[in-house]
Design a protein around this motif. Structure first.
Motif, PDB file in Angstrom:
ATOM      1  N   SER A  57       0.845  -1.192   0.000  1.00  0.00           N
ATOM      2  CA  SER A  57       0.000   0.000   0.000  1.00  0.00           C
ATOM      3  C   SER A  57       0.889   1.254   0.000  1.00  0.00           C
ATOM      4  O   SER A  57       2.060   1.197   0.433  1.00  0.00           O
ATOM      5  N   PRO A  58       0.363   2.381  -0.470  1.00  0.00           N
ATOM      6  CA  PRO A  58       1.172   3.618  -0.486  1.00  0.00           C
ATOM      7  C   PRO A  58       1.705   3.988   0.893  1.00  0.00           C
ATOM      8  O   PRO A  58       2.860   4.407   1.016  1.00  0.00           O
ATOM      9  N   ARG A  59       0.880   3.837   1.924  1.00  0.00           N
ATOM     10  CA  ARG A  59       1.338   4.223   3.259  1.00  0.00           C
ATOM     11  C   ARG A  59       2.451   3.294   3.750  1.00  0.00           C
ATOM     12  O   ARG A  59       3.386   3.741   4.430  1.00  0.00           O
ATOM     13  N   GLN A  60       2.365   2.002   3.422  1.00  0.00           N
ATOM     14  CA  GLN A  60       3.429   1.068   3.808  1.00  0.00           C
ATOM     15  C   GLN A  60       4.752   1.473   3.147  1.00  0.00           C
ATOM     16  O   GLN A  60       5.813   1.447   3.780  1.00  0.00           O
ATOM     17  N   ILE A  61       4.665   1.844   1.878  1.00  0.00           N
ATOM     18  CA  ILE A  61       5.868   2.260   1.141  1.00  0.00           C
ATOM     19  C   ILE A  61       6.417   3.556   1.733  1.00  0.00           C
ATOM     20  O   ILE A  61       7.633   3.707   1.924  1.00  0.00           O
ATOM     21  N   ALA A  62       5.509   4.500   2.025  1.00  0.00           N
ATOM     22  CA  ALA A  62       5.940   5.774   2.595  1.00  0.00           C
ATOM     23  C   ALA A  62       6.645   5.565   3.933  1.00  0.00           C
ATOM     24  O   ALA A  62       7.642   6.244   4.243  1.00  0.00           O
ATOM     25  N   GLU A  63       6.155   4.621   4.732  1.00  0.00           N
ATOM     26  CA  GLU A  63       6.776   4.348   6.036  1.00  0.00           C
ATOM     27  C   GLU A  63       8.161   3.734   5.891  1.00  0.00           C
ATOM     28  O   GLU A  63       9.022   3.902   6.772  1.00  0.00           O
ATOM     29  N   ILE A  64       8.410   3.033   4.779  1.00  0.00           N
ATOM     30  CA  ILE A  64       9.754   2.508   4.498  1.00  0.00           C
ATOM     31  C   ILE A  64      10.703   3.655   4.166  1.00  0.00           C
ATOM     32  O   ILE A  64      11.856   3.688   4.608  1.00  0.00           O
TER      33      ILE A  64
END
Length: 565
Positions: A57-64
């Motif tokens: 998900s976009p938020r998972q990627i952003a958190e990385i």
């Protein structure tokens, strides 16, 4: 230095070090400057771009990504917003200390660029249509020079063909010996009107045209008599508009000298074909979705054409200037013409398609149709300048101010030019002299007023403004931050305006900058007694850099800042 480029490069350099992103395509990443500053100073959509590649998900990627970007020493805050946008806020001390470098623009691959604008006609009054090509062309020329390109400007004058024959026939018919600039402007329209009902006169004009183009000494001598008068009239307008002088004022007469080598190139490649007595080049391609008539080199009477002399002019520029790029600025009606010329230029090996550009512009009309003078005649360019000058004089009187004639002229020219520049070049617009001279809104006078006001603050400051660094305990106000970030966006805007060939990008940036400067002026006092020395020094530094950016923008538009308003 380009702040946008600096931030973009640092973000992208950081992304390629993240283990989870080593095998993904980062080419479609977009770094944006949000219009709403509550979303930060910069924003990126990278998390949403990588959804398919990483299957997260976009938020998972952003958190990385976030922990890596947080390590960049110029970032004060970074967060995830909405579906996965990453918003970035820069440190106060970073942006403040950066403003001293903001006008240091260096491009990696400067080009030699030929700019063809103006296109004035000999023995004809300059009209409103010449305003856009002149103002936009001059501004693009200035921007290109500022960016480090070498420019060669051409005023490709109309000094060939039947218009010259008609003017000469009129002079012959009326036995005119002493010619003034005003009289010269009237010869062509009177000759055209007379020729409508006099076939003998029209035939005589055709004969004179042919003899002149074949080098007849009598008509060449007459041409050499009135061409200096016409060129002086052109230069008077150029000077009054505050334009840079053209590097070359050469037209169809000069281009005609190079028809022979161009014809040889065409024949060597077997491109010329006969069609109903004319010599043409077939240029239609299978991919064309619109009609593409053939290029005509000689007409059925054996005379060279407008197409031919424009191709010959390109040949001349190739052998004399060898430019990397040629940019034409004319009205939209010449779009097909330049498509034809460019295709033939490519076929004979003069230029590649990507080296030739036609930037067209829209038309200017009055509120009730074509612009006219008080006596109802079509308004020439000098008429328009006088109309705006009178409107500016009236506006100054209404404001209760007494300004020198020279200052009113500066205000009027700024009003006329800025009004043209702030409109999308390709769009039509309605011109109203009373509107463009207002001291408020998106007008030239407002821009000049802001510059005069800011300059007065800097003039009143008796101490030298030295480059200082922001102390970590000083927090910039929102307007200080906004103004600094707008100053720091200058380099990106200049490059973007040139890349898009869109002078309205520069004009609108200048207006936005002025709005921030005026808000800063009201909300952030500088020379008042109750302002502490440290704050005064910081604000003077901001004001100095704001003025430098504003002054440069004004100069790139060819405007002059008066000493008072």
């Amino acid at each position: 230095m380009n702040l946008y480029q600096f931030i973009s490069d640092n973000i992208k350099s950081t992304l390629i070090t993240i283990p989870e992103l080593l095998k993904v395509d980062l080419s479609n990443i977009i770094i944006e400057i949000p219009k709403d500053k509550s979303f930060g100073d910069f924003s990126t959509n990278i998390a949403m771009i990588l959804v398919k590649q990483l299957k997260k998900s976009p938020r998972q990627i952003a958190e990385i990504i976030l922990p890596y970007l947080k390590k960049l020493d110029f970032i004060s805050e970074i967060n995830i917003a909405g579906p996965g946008f990453i918003n970035i806020k820069l440190k106060d001390e970073f942006i403040f200390n950066y403003i001293n470098q903001q006008l240091d623009i260096k491009i990696n691959n400067p080009e030699t660029i030929v700019l063809d604008y103006g296109a004035y006609n000999v023995a004809k009054t300059l009209h409103i249509g010449h305003l856009r090509t002149s103002i936009v062309g001059d501004t693009l020329n200035r921007i290109a020079k500022f960016l480090g390109h070498k420019t060669i400007s051409y005023n490709h004058i109309g000094d060939w063909g039947r218009p010259m024959g008609l003017v000469m026939a009129w002079i012959e018919k009326n036995a005119i010996t002493n010619i003034t600039a005003k009289e010269l402007d009237s010869f062509y329209p009177m000759a055209v009107e007379y020729a409508k009902n006099n076939s003998e006169f029209l035939d005589r004009a055709r004969i004179i045209t042919a003899e002149f183009q074949n080098g007849d000494s009598k008509w060449t001598a007459l041409y050499n008599t009135f061409i200096p008068i016409s060129l002086k009239a052109m230069n008077d307008v150029i000077n009054r508009l505050g334009m840079l002088p053209f590097d070359n004022t050469l037209g169809e007469a000069n281009a005609s000298k190079y028809l022979a080598p161009v014809e040889k190139l065409l024949r060597d490649k077997n491109l010329l074909q006969e069609s109903d007595g004319a010599q043409i080049v077939v240029i239609r391609e299978d991919t064309d979705t619109a009609p593409m008539p053939p290029f005509m080199f000689y007409n059925s009477r054996g005379a060279d054409t407008y197409d031919a002399t424009d191709l010959a002019a390109l040949y001349y520029r190739k052998i004399n200037d060898n430019p990397d790029r040629v940019i034409y600025l004319t009205d939209v009606r010449q779009t097909l013409h330049f498509q034809q010329v460019f295709r033939v230029a490519h076929k004979i090996g003069l230029f590649k398609p990507e080296q030739l550009e036609h930037q067209y512009f829209g038309t200017i009309n009055g509120k009730n149709g074509p612009l006219k003078t008080r006596d109802g005649n079509a308004a020439g360019l000098l008429d328009i300048i006088e109309i705006v000058n009178n409107a500016a004089h009236k506006r100054v009187i209404e404001s209760g101010k007494k300004l020198p004639k020279e200052t009113i002229e500066m205000i009027a020219i700024a009003a006329l030019k800025f009004n043209d520049l702030i409109h999308d070049v390709k769009s039509d617009y309605i011109f109203d002299a009373d509107d463009v001279v207002q001291f408020e809104g998106r007008t030239g006078p407002y821009i000049l007023y802001t510059a005069v006001r800011l300059k007065s603050i800097l003039r009143k400051n008796k101490n030298e403004i030295t480059k200082i660094k922001l102390e970590y305990n000083y927090k910039l106000s929102e307007i200080e931050r906004s103004l600094i970030l707008k100053i720091l966006d200058f380099n990106r805007i200049i490059q973007f305006a040139f890349d898009c060939r869109a002078t309205n990008i520069l004009a609108n940036y200048t207006y936005d900058l002025c709005q921030l400067i005026n808000t800063f002026y009201h909300e952030c006092p500088i020379l008042r007694d109750d302002v502490n020395e440290q704050t005064r020094e910081y604000r003077l530094q901001i004001a100095k850099n704001a003025y430098q950016s504003l002054y440069t923008a004004i100069d790139l538009m060819g405007l002059k800042i008066p000493s008072e308003m």
